[in-house]
Design an enzyme around this catalytic site. Structure first.
Site, PDB file in Angstrom:
ATOM      1  N   ARG A  51       0.767  -1.176   0.047  1.00 34.06           N
ATOM      2  CA  ARG A  51      -0.014   0.054   0.025  1.00 34.06           C
ATOM      3  C   ARG A  51       0.623   1.227  -0.077  1.00 34.06           C
ATOM      4  NH1 ARG A  51      -3.190  -1.251   5.675  1.00 34.06           N
ATOM      5  NH2 ARG A  51      -3.052  -3.527   5.137  1.00 34.06           N
ATOM      6  N   ASP A  53       0.153   5.563   1.342  1.00 30.51           N
ATOM      7  CA  ASP A  53      -0.708   6.188   2.266  1.00 30.51           C
ATOM      8  C   ASP A  53      -1.450   7.288   1.344  1.00 30.51           C
ATOM      9  OD1 ASP A  53      -0.912   4.892   4.641  1.00 30.51           O
ATOM     10  OD2 ASP A  53       0.742   6.296   5.502  1.00 30.51           O
ATOM     11  N   ARG A 198       9.113   7.356   6.285  1.00 27.96           N
ATOM     12  CA  ARG A 198       8.757   9.057   6.899  1.00 27.96           C
ATOM     13  C   ARG A 198       9.244   9.086   8.154  1.00 27.96           C
ATOM     14  NH1 ARG A 198       2.469   9.330   5.540  1.00 27.96           N
ATOM     15  NH2 ARG A 198       2.555  11.156   6.893  1.00 27.96           N
TER      16      ARG A 198
END
Lengths: 246, 246
Positions: A51, A53, A198
């Site tokens: 995935r 975000d 991140r």
């Protein structure tokens, strides 16, 4: 049935992430809606390498799906791109073995993170890089990055919500490249946990700002606790750049 | 009261153009709302060098406004940029003579138009260039562009809706620059009519596609009728690049 592997790119700014969510606009739902149209209303499930975000971009996401259609390969790209919204594009299509799996067979990934260091905000970059108009000590950041290289339990560098049990990942390369006012981080590894890139970027930026000591990265890793690492850098600077297979 | 001149940039993709329109999001209304906040609810009127249409961008639009506030110049940029939405940025602020006027004193402008010639659409460029994945004969386009240079009545190259009476404009420079798959048009002139750059680009693209003969540009100008020129190129490729003053 034939299995197809596609390399796709998308501007993540108008999506609620990759994965299907009820009544949200997601990359997966746009792909599946497009395939449904091509298959006369029949559902086609799409599998991705992983995935991304909300707000995160992809330059080289990889997906696979099965289809009974006998369209020549070069027509697949044209057919898909003519139906997809203009913030998603299919870059490559190839036919693969029936046991190919975009997620389970991925051997590694590259992510890039773009930080715009210029004093003034750039309205054209607002969805495509993180604006951080402060001086950074790149040397300390490079020193700190060395502690992240190799195999580690990255519990401290992933969202506390992560449900994956095995949090050991190997980072093969971290590179910081400065191009004018843009600072580009390259991360190559065998896999990345939820929010891992991140959090690494947010932590390295705090190192570059003098808020975290480069040497303390080692201890942050050893704590195996999210609260010891730095902030999570914002989504808009992150790009899934490439997915590696054998 | 002091008069201030600002150079601003904006990503036009989320605006219904520059000029105020009831219940639409426009650049002017965002600027005036921001100035109103800085002036404790008092209205401040903003004057620009000219309008830009919905979807058209600016790298160097110039505006002016009057204010009784005695803020140091370097604080103006910070105050404005902290209140403006992130698709508009103020790049420069200077105090000017009371008779300065952003529109009436503009001596010339540069517009640029970006055409993406690559085969595949680029999702990151969808709002920032016109995707035209077809071969263009740049030499014919350069030949055609020569007929547009100099002073002409550009009635054929402006929207039929234009209400300006004097349609004579001088084009000082037209340049076509190819950078990888991006074709960039530069137009420098003393002023441009409504849709003029987009119609010139659309027409030059039809020349490059072999649909219009380079030599017939001369006749198109002489017809003084919009219907003889080519198509209006889409808004997303156009940038107001710079405004010149004495």
């Amino acid at each position: 049935m034939q299995r197809f592997k596609c390399k796709i790119a998308y501007d993540g700014s108008q999506f609620s992430g990759y994965q299907v969510q009820p009544s949200k606009r997601t990359v997966q739902s746009e792909l599946e809606n497009t395939l449904k149209k091509l298959h006369k209303g029949q559902e086609v499930k799409v599998y991705a390498s992983g995935r991304t975000d909300a707000g995160v971009h992809a330059k080289g996401q990889v997906i696979h799906f099965d289809s009974p259609l006998t369209i020549p390969l070069e027509r697949w790209i044209i057919a898909l791109n003519s139906l997809l919204p203009n913030d998603i594009v299919v870059l490559e299509v190839e036919q693969v073995e029936d046991n190919f799996h975009a997620r389970f067979q991925a051997k590694g990934k590259e992510y890039r993170y773009f930080v715009n260091l210029s004093n003034t905000r750039d309205p054209f970059q607002r969805n495509f890089s993180y604006h951080h108009p402060y001086k950074l000590d790149i040397q300390s950041m490079n020193d700190a990055a060395k502690y992240l290289l190799g195999s580690h339990d990255f519990t401290s560098f992933c969202s506390a919500k992560t449900e994956v049990e095995d949090k050991i990942r190997e980072i093969r390369k971290i590179e910081l490249i400065q191009q004018d006012t843009m600072l580009i981080f390259r991360f190559v590894g065998n896999g990345f946990l939820y929010n891992m890139v991140r959090i690494m970027v947010g932590t390295l930026i705090q190192v570059g700002s003098g808020q975290i000591n480069p040497g303390s990265i080692k201890e942050i890793i050893e704590h195996k606790d999210r609260k010891y690492a730095g902030k999570t850098a914002p989504a808009e600077g992150l790009y899934l750049w490439e997915v590696y297979y054998d």
